[in-house]
Design a protein around this motif. Structure first.
Motif, short mmCIF file in Angstrom:
data_model
loop_
_atom_site.label_atom_id
_atom_site.label_comp_id
_atom_site.label_asym_id
_atom_site.label_seq_id
_atom_site.Cartn_x
_atom_site.Cartn_y
_atom_site.Cartn_z
N GLU A 45 0.81 -1.22 0.00
CA GLU A 45 0.00 0.00 0.00
C GLU A 45 0.84 1.27 0.00
N ARG A 46 2.14 1.15 0.22
CA ARG A 46 3.02 2.33 0.09
C ARG A 46 3.27 2.68 -1.36
N VAL A 47 3.16 1.69 -2.28
CA VAL A 47 3.49 1.94 -3.68
C VAL A 47 2.41 1.53 -4.68
N GLU B 52 8.15 -8.07 0.03
CA GLU B 52 9.09 -7.10 0.56
C GLU B 52 10.47 -7.71 0.80
N ASN C 73 7.19 5.40 -8.95
CA ASN C 73 7.71 4.07 -8.65
C ASN C 73 8.89 3.76 -9.58
N ARG D 77 -2.23 5.73 -1.10
CA ARG D 77 -2.23 6.42 0.20
C ARG D 77 -3.08 7.70 0.15
#
Length: 175
Positions: free
Chosen positions: A30-32, A99, A135, A160
């Motif tokens: 969800e960060r990217v 990750e 990104n 976000r």
């Protein structure tokens, strides 16, 4: 030495593993990337979503693959959607990498392998992809695999709670 990755087509037998992958990486993704649909984090709803996608896979409209590392661990996911239903010559890819597998060639190898599948197995002639303008890692993966930037879409995805621009890419089969 770089890790070696392989693709594996998604089957119902790996739903739990995919669910665990998505749950474990939720905050990271969800960060990217845009958030998954409501209910995606509940296993019963996840199964319904996956069964719908499996029906599309059965019909030949959408193909879901896992990217596995040399030890068999689920390192990422990559999907191929046929985007021009009648001629069946163009597809679009999307991918996400665990990750813990960032920076070790997983996405680059996964994209290379899905291009081979798209051209050899499915007979496609052109593949498109998109990445958020911000990104840079994803854009680098696409460019490293021979994708060419063909456009920019303003405010194409929400990450976000902010609308971001996307870069559109295209890859054509070399004759």
């Amino acid at each position: 030495m770089d890790m070696v990755f392989r693709l594996e087509i998604v089957t119902k037998q790996v739903y739990r593993e995919i669910f665990d992958f998505e749950t474990r990486n939720k905050a990271f993704f969800e960060r990217v990337l845009p958030k998954r649909p409501n209910g995606y984090q509940q296993y019963d709803t996840f199964i319904v979503i996956m069964n719908t996608l499996m029906a599309e896979q059965h019909d030949g409209d959408y193909y879901m693959y896992l990217i596995r590392d040399s030890q068999g661990a689920l390192a990422g996911r990559i999907n191929l959607q046929i985007t021009d239903g009648l001629s069946r010559k163009t597809g679009e890819i999307g991918y996400r990498v665990d990750e813990a597998h960032q920076g070790c060639g997983c996405a680059s190898q996964g994209v290379k392998l899905i291009l081979e599948e798209a051209y050899e197995r499915y007979g496609l002639k052109k593949i498109t992809a998109g990445a958020a303008k911000s990104n840079l890692a994803s854009r680098r993966v696409l460019e490293k695999n021979g994708f060419i930037q063909i456009g920019v879409q303003e405010r194409v995805m929400c990450i976000r709670q902010n609308w971001v621009d996307g870069i559109l890419y295209q890859h054509q089969r070399r004759q």
